[in-house]
Write an enzyme that holds these catalytic residues in place. Structure first.
Site, PDB file in Angstrom:
ATOM      1  N   TYR A   1       7.821 -12.661  11.966  1.00  0.00           N
ATOM      2  CA  TYR A   1       8.570 -11.408  11.893  1.00  0.00           C
ATOM      3  C   TYR A   1       9.708 -11.513  10.882  1.00  0.00           C
ATOM      4  O   TYR A   1       9.830 -10.662   9.990  1.00  0.00           O
ATOM      5  CB  TYR A   1       9.130 -11.060  13.270  1.00  0.00           C
ATOM      6  CG  TYR A   1       9.956  -9.793  13.294  1.00  0.00           C
ATOM      7  CD1 TYR A   1       9.344  -8.545  13.254  1.00  0.00           C
ATOM      8  CD2 TYR A   1      11.352  -9.839  13.352  1.00  0.00           C
ATOM      9  CE1 TYR A   1      10.094  -7.370  13.277  1.00  0.00           C
ATOM     10  CE2 TYR A   1      12.108  -8.676  13.377  1.00  0.00           C
ATOM     11  CZ  TYR A   1      11.477  -7.453  13.341  1.00  0.00           C
ATOM     12  OH  TYR A   1      12.229  -6.308  13.354  1.00  0.00           O
TER      13      TYR A   1
ATOM     14  N   ASN B   1       0.819  -1.216   0.000  1.00  0.00           N
ATOM     15  CA  ASN B   1       0.000   0.000   0.000  1.00  0.00           C
ATOM     16  C   ASN B   1       0.851   1.264   0.000  1.00  0.00           C
ATOM     17  O   ASN B   1       0.571   2.228  -0.727  1.00  0.00           O
ATOM     18  CB  ASN B   1      -0.932  -0.006   1.212  1.00  0.00           C
ATOM     19  CG  ASN B   1      -2.138  -0.897   1.014  1.00  0.00           C
ATOM     20  OD1 ASN B   1      -2.499  -1.249  -0.109  1.00  0.00           O
ATOM     21  ND2 ASN B   1      -2.781  -1.283   2.113  1.00  0.00           N
TER      22      ASN B   1
ATOM     23  N   ARG C   1      12.055  -6.749  25.393  1.00  0.00           N
ATOM     24  CA  ARG C   1      13.432  -6.948  24.924  1.00  0.00           C
ATOM     25  C   ARG C   1      14.440  -6.483  25.974  1.00  0.00           C
ATOM     26  O   ARG C   1      14.123  -5.699  26.864  1.00  0.00           O
ATOM     27  CB  ARG C   1      13.635  -6.222  23.590  1.00  0.00           C
ATOM     28  CG  ARG C   1      12.960  -6.960  22.441  1.00  0.00           C
ATOM     29  CD  ARG C   1      13.157  -6.292  21.111  1.00  0.00           C
ATOM     30  NE  ARG C   1      12.333  -5.102  20.976  1.00  0.00           N
ATOM     31  CZ  ARG C   1      12.254  -4.381  19.864  1.00  0.00           C
ATOM     32  NH1 ARG C   1      12.945  -4.735  18.798  1.00  0.00           N
ATOM     33  NH2 ARG C   1      11.488  -3.308  19.818  1.00  0.00           N
TER      34      ARG C   1
ATOM     35  N   LYS D   1      10.075  -9.648   7.172  1.00  0.00           N
ATOM     36  CA  LYS D   1      11.125  -8.713   6.773  1.00  0.00           C
ATOM     37  C   LYS D   1      11.734  -9.102   5.422  1.00  0.00           C
ATOM     38  O   LYS D   1      12.080  -8.225   4.614  1.00  0.00           O
ATOM     39  CB  LYS D   1      12.203  -8.643   7.854  1.00  0.00           C
ATOM     40  CG  LYS D   1      11.727  -7.996   9.144  1.00  0.00           C
ATOM     41  CD  LYS D   1      11.198  -6.582   8.922  1.00  0.00           C
ATOM     42  CE  LYS D   1      10.821  -5.877  10.215  1.00  0.00           C
ATOM     43  NZ  LYS D   1      10.298  -4.515   9.976  1.00  0.00           N
TER      44      LYS D   1
END
Length: 350
Positions: A167, A118, A208, A171
């Site tokens: 994830y 998009n 994290r 990527k």
């Protein structure tokens, strides 16, 4: 002067030429993921430029910074929205924390595919000057010793059905889409692979290590290091990274991928925590090494160190903030903001 203003002035803007800064004069900039770690930095940078570099209202850059609560780039209506046109697109939307993407695997990969398509289609239609997208060092998997430091040419080895795959594979999809749009439509896109960035604007609730570390110190609470504590990384102070990303955005390096990380020595997870506790004068009795909790993926790489020779050669800069200084600046910010407001640095992920 607070930490962020100091970094914007002394690390980022002092290293940008007048010509580079003036590229944003009077321009429109779209930033997705605006409440995330990197999105907040980009928004702050353009606000700083408007306050310090651009005098007249006509010269100021116009920033449209959105997050999923404002505008979901995976929604098909995004193409028809009456916004823009934009000269620059910075697509930093994504669910980067393992704690959160493990809960929302479909949304995580959908942001990478549908959201990216998009944004790219709008950028093409509007003849945007430049588009910046974000991959991850995760695409390299767990490189063998002969590929550390890891260059952009290393193809990596990541599973398609692992605990991090939504994830990591997402990527890779971003990178493939970038190549397709660049090759077939000449989209002026640049791809960044960040390596373990830390600093102000980190969310303290994302699970994290660097966020957990700062949170544990400010609350004088237990700090849990997951796994063996022997996994090693190099850590890059975020302001150094933002400078390189802005230079990439303004460059003619279309279709290229850049590692952005630190040249400093690798440190183990336990060493990072012990060093940080020493620097900050925290209670090291709070440190624990535990098994990975159920909400955190176990299959993390053993080592991660970037070969950043390509980005240094392209832009003539490299990260210069040593860890000892970076962790002090990070904690200074965290202590001020968290103790005053207990802000979660981005709110709830939906």
């Amino acid at each position: 002067m607070n930490v962020i203003k100091s970094d914007l002035k002394n690390i980022i803007c002092s290293s940008l030429s007048t010509r580079e800064i003036n590229r944003f004069k009077g321009k429109s900039i779209f930033i997705s993921g605006a409440s995330g770690f990197l999105g907040r930095w980009f928004s702050a940078l353009f606000e700083h430029l408007n306050d310090s570099a651009f005098v007249s209202s006509a010269d100021k850059c116009r920033v449209y910074a959105v997050d999923v609560e404002d505008l979901d780039i995976t929604n098909n209506n995004f193409q028809d929205m009456d916004i823009g046109p934009f000269d620059f697109y910075i697509n930093s939307a994504g669910i980067a924390s393992p704690k959160w993407y493990k809960k929302q695997p479909f949304k995580t990969i959908d942001v990478s595919y549908t959201g990216t398509v998009n944004v790219f289609e709008r950028a093409l239609r509007e003849n945007a000057e430049s588009v910046l997208v974000f991959s991850s060092s995760e695409v390299y998997g767990d490189p063998p010793a002969e590929h550390i430091p890891t260059p952009e040419t290393y193809t990596g080895q990541i599973p398609t059905m692992g605990s991090r795959s939504c994830y990591d594979v997402g990527k890779l999809v971003i990178e493939t889409l970038s190549d397709i749009f660049h090759q077939q439509h000449n989209l002026p896109v640049k791809i960044i692979r960040p390596f373990n960035l830390y600093g102000p604007y980190m969310r303290l609730d994302d699970g994290r290590m660097m966020a957990n570390l700062c949170k544990s110190v400010v609350e004088n609470d237990i700090m849990s290091v997951y796994g063996t504590g022997n996994q090693t990384r190099t850590y890059c102070y975020v302001a150094d990274a933002i400078l390189l990303m802005i230079k990439a955005l303004l460059s003619d390096e279309n279709g290229e991928i850049f590692n952005v990380g630190s040249n400093y020595d690798e440190m183990s997870a336990l060493e990072v925590c012990e060093t940080s506790y020493d620097i900050l004068g925290a209670n090291k009795d709070n440190l624990r090494v535990i098994e990975h909790p159920s909400f955190y993926p176990k299959d993390e790489p053993n080592r991660r160190k970037a070969d950043i020779s390509k980005v240094i050669k392209a832009f003539g800069h490299e990260p210069k903030t040593p860890f000892t200084e970076g962790i002090k600046r990070t904690y200074q910010y965290v202590e001020e903001v968290y103790s005053n407001s207990r802000e979660n640095f981005g709110g709830e992920i939906r």
